[in-house]
Structure formats: C-alpha cells, structure tokens
Design a protein around this motif. Structure first.
Motif, short mmCIF file in Angstrom:
data_model
loop_
_atom_site.label_atom_id
_atom_site.label_comp_id
_atom_site.label_asym_id
_atom_site.label_seq_id
_atom_site.Cartn_x
_atom_site.Cartn_y
_atom_site.Cartn_z
N VAL A 16 30.36 -9.64 -20.19
CA VAL A 16 29.46 -8.58 -20.69
C VAL A 16 30.39 -7.58 -21.32
O VAL A 16 31.22 -7.15 -20.82
CB VAL A 16 28.83 -8.08 -19.33
N SER A 224 14.44 -9.27 -26.91
CA SER A 224 15.64 -10.48 -26.36
C SER A 224 15.04 -11.68 -26.99
O SER A 224 15.98 -12.77 -27.04
CB SER A 224 15.91 -10.46 -25.22
N ALA A 244 25.33 -12.28 -28.06
CA ALA A 244 24.08 -12.01 -28.15
C ALA A 244 23.87 -10.44 -27.95
O ALA A 244 24.68 -9.58 -27.10
CB ALA A 244 23.44 -12.50 -26.97
N THR A 245 22.88 -9.78 -28.64
CA THR A 245 22.84 -8.32 -28.40
C THR A 245 21.12 -7.97 -28.88
O THR A 245 20.57 -8.91 -29.49
CB THR A 245 23.57 -7.59 -29.42
N VAL A 248 18.92 -6.48 -23.65
CA VAL A 248 19.85 -6.83 -22.64
C VAL A 248 19.73 -5.81 -21.56
O VAL A 248 20.19 -4.73 -21.87
CB VAL A 248 21.31 -7.25 -22.99
N ASP A 253 18.83 -11.13 -17.94
CA ASP A 253 18.99 -11.23 -19.23
C ASP A 253 20.34 -11.71 -19.59
O ASP A 253 20.37 -12.71 -20.63
CB ASP A 253 18.75 -9.70 -20.03
N VAL A 254 21.32 -11.36 -18.98
CA VAL A 254 22.90 -11.69 -19.28
C VAL A 254 22.91 -13.55 -19.05
O VAL A 254 23.52 -14.38 -19.77
CB VAL A 254 23.66 -11.07 -18.60
N PHE A 257 20.97 -15.66 -21.82
CA PHE A 257 21.58 -15.94 -22.93
C PHE A 257 22.84 -16.80 -22.76
O PHE A 257 23.25 -17.41 -23.63
CB PHE A 257 22.36 -14.39 -23.51
N ALA A 262 25.29 -18.35 -25.49
CA ALA A 262 26.28 -17.02 -25.80
C ALA A 262 27.42 -17.12 -25.08
O ALA A 262 27.71 -17.44 -24.19
CB ALA A 262 25.58 -15.73 -25.59
N VAL A 265 27.48 -11.44 -23.91
CA VAL A 265 26.49 -10.74 -24.06
C VAL A 265 26.65 -9.18 -24.26
O VAL A 265 27.51 -8.76 -23.22
CB VAL A 265 25.57 -10.92 -22.84
N THR A 267 25.48 -4.87 -24.76
CA THR A 267 24.44 -4.03 -24.36
C THR A 267 25.05 -2.53 -24.75
O THR A 267 25.97 -2.19 -24.51
CB THR A 267 24.23 -4.21 -22.78
N ARG A 302 27.26 -21.99 -19.49
CA ARG A 302 27.04 -21.70 -20.92
C ARG A 302 26.54 -22.92 -21.81
O ARG A 302 26.98 -23.88 -21.93
CB ARG A 302 28.35 -21.26 -21.62
#
Length: 331
Positions: A16, A224, A244-245, A248, A253-254, A257, A262, A265, A267, A302
């Motif tokens: 994150v 998203s 990913a952006t 989020v 959401d994390v 992705f 991803a 992630v 934010t 992942r």
C-alpha cells in the motif's frame, strides 16, 4: 505475516503506497504515513510550468534596474537565479530520503525534453529511490494523431530512463486506442513500472460568471473499475511493475487490485478524506483478510484473478459486457 512487496526492483514493507498529493509535501506527514504501514511514498509532482513561471518572475526582478548603478550588479548573488519551486522540491526529496526508511519516489510532470531530463537528474542526486513520470498531454490540436501522441510519450520515457540510473515508472491515462500496446511501448522505452491510471482533471464552466473554473473531486470507489480491468489484462503480460491507483477506499479495494495482478496499490483521496490513520486501516485490513484465509503474503494472491490465469478470460472482455447489460435488463 510478511507483507513485503517488490516494486520497481525496490523492496517495500507493504504493497500500500501513499501516492502523490498535498499531504505528502511535509516530512512530518510522510513519517506518519510510514508509521501507519505505507510501503512507499510518492512526493507531490513538480510541474515544469510552475518552475518556469517562478524563473521568469525572478529574472524580471533581478534584471529590473540592474544597470542603474555599478553597485546594482551585486544586489543578487548568482545562485539566486535557481528556481524557487525546484529548490523546495529538492529539499523535500533530500530530507524525506534521509528521514524515512521506506522508498521515497519523486514525481515529475514536465513539458519539455530538457525539463524532464534535468529535473529527473536532480531528483536522483537528491536521493530519490525512483521517479514517477506523470505525463499529462492533452492533444487539443485536431491535427495531432494518436501515433504522434504515443511517440511523444515514448520519447519522454526513453529520454528520462536513459538519463538516470534509478528506476522510472510512468503514470498514464487510459485514453489510448490500445492501452496494452502502449504499455509495451513504454516498457520498451525503459519504464520499469506503469501506474494505472492518471486522473485528468477537466475544468468546469460557470454560467453565472461566464468563466472557466478548475474543478477537483476526490476519487470514489466506482472509479476503480477501469484500472482494475487493465491491471487484470496486463498482469503477467508486460515485463514491468504495475501500480493501481484511483478509487482505492477500503482494504477490499486493495485486495481486488492484488488479485487482479497489481504489485502495489496507491491511494491519495482516501487519505485526504479520512486522515493519515486510514493508511493503517488499509494495511491492517489487508493483513486481516490474508490471515483469515491462511495466506502468508500478498504474493500468494497476486494475479490469481488476472486475465491470463482465470478459467474464463472472457470476463474481462466483450462477453462480460453483454452479460452485464442483459442481466441488468432482466433484473
């Protein structure tokens, strides 16, 4: 549980990341984000237009009356001609890199070839672990072709990547005829990572004042879906890190992705909306989600729902479009 993640060849303590935003302009805030579990921080973008404007104003002040007397020539030391904005940003990069143990990524939004290269080198010298190129190019001239736009992106990436030794990521928008082919071109030009997607802030029109007004809305979760789609399509197919952006907001959401593929992630809006403690909420929420399923690291999930690994890849394609529309009509 080990949340460590590889991004741009760097080791991050968690996947994150606090992406570029006004909160990241203070070292004290960056330290708070690190304490809350952020894997890395991206500093606010340096905009070449701002630097040039500061330089123009400063040059005018220096030149005004400089020849009025002999003594006037020594009013200003030679180093004052350095741009204000650049100096502040370089100081932030240097101080943040020394104060934090997590990677500090400098963000650059340039408009000229020399601007991209010069500032990138300065950020590297100041201690940045990586550079994120935030390319904001609106082809407002009707005669500009898609091929010309893509060539411009590729040229910028190639120039910067060849000028520095630290990894370069590229933050782009989704408005290409073939985002997958564009991703491959950028990686071929030297990008070590892709950040999907940039949010292009469109202005608004005020009917009362008959003026153009800037407009900014923090991203929301419904935004998203687009980066989720292309992260899922590109994961494992492009030899580069994927960040990913946009949209989020929660730990779920994390997780989404990460499942799509991803590496990290990012934010900003959620931090601005809820405060720095929300970084801890996202990181701990991810840890709890993994722990509840007996998963030891993000690497274990992942890309499990990326396009190339799921049994029904058409879920990412036109069949999903048809199914969604027909399902809604039946509902």
């Amino acid at each position: 549980m080990d949340l460590s993640t590889q991004y741009l060849g760097l080791t991050l303590p968690s996947p994150v990341v606090a992406s570029a935003g006004p909160y990241n302009a203070e070292v004290a805030n960056l330290l708070k984000l690190e304490a809350q579990g952020a894997g890395a921080v991206v500093l606010p973008s340096v905009f070449e237009e701002q630097v040039q404007r500061d330089q123009e104003i400063l040059d005018a002040l220096v030149d005004h009356g400089a020849e009025s007397t002999g003594e006037a020539l020594s009013f200003f030391p030679s180093h004052i001609t350095e741009g204000f904005d650049t100096a502040r940003q370089l100081t932030l990069v240097e101080e943040a890199s020394k104060a934090l143990s997590i990677p500090v990524i400098a963000s650059l939004n340039g408009i000229t070839d020399s601007g991209w290269i010069d500032y990138a080198r300065e950020f590297e010298a100041a201690g940045a672990a990586a550079i994120e190129l935030n390319i904001f190019l609106i082809p407002s001239e009707p005669g500009i072709t898609g091929a010309q736009v893509e060539a411009r992106y590729e040229a910028v990436v190639r120039a910067v990547a060849s000028a520095v030794s630290i990894p370069v990521a590229v933050k782009i928008g989704p408005y290409f005829s073939s985002p997958g082919a564009m991703a491959q071109q950028l990686v071929g030009a030297g990008a070590k990572g892709l950040v999907l997607f940039n949010r292009f802030y469109q202005p608004d029109i005020n009917p009362a004042t008959l003026g153009i007004e800037p407009s900014l809305r923090l991203s929301s979760r419904h935004e998203s879906r687009l980066p989720l789609l292309w992260i899922g399509v590109l994961a494992g197919r492009v030899p580069a890190s994927l960040a990913a952006t946009t949209g989020v907001e929660t730990a779920d959401d994390v997780v989404k992705f990460l499942l799509a593929g991803a590496d990290v992630v990012m934010t900003t809006s959620a931090i601005l909306r809820h405060g720095v403690e929300h970084m801890g909420t996202l990181v701990e929420g991810l840890r709890e989600w993994l722990g509840a399923r007996g998963v030891e690291s993000p690497d274990a999930i992942r890309g499990r729902l990326s396009h190339r690994l799921i049994k029904n890849p058409e879920a990412y394609e036109r069949a999903n479009y048809i199914r969604v529309l027909q399902g809604y009509q039946r509902h």
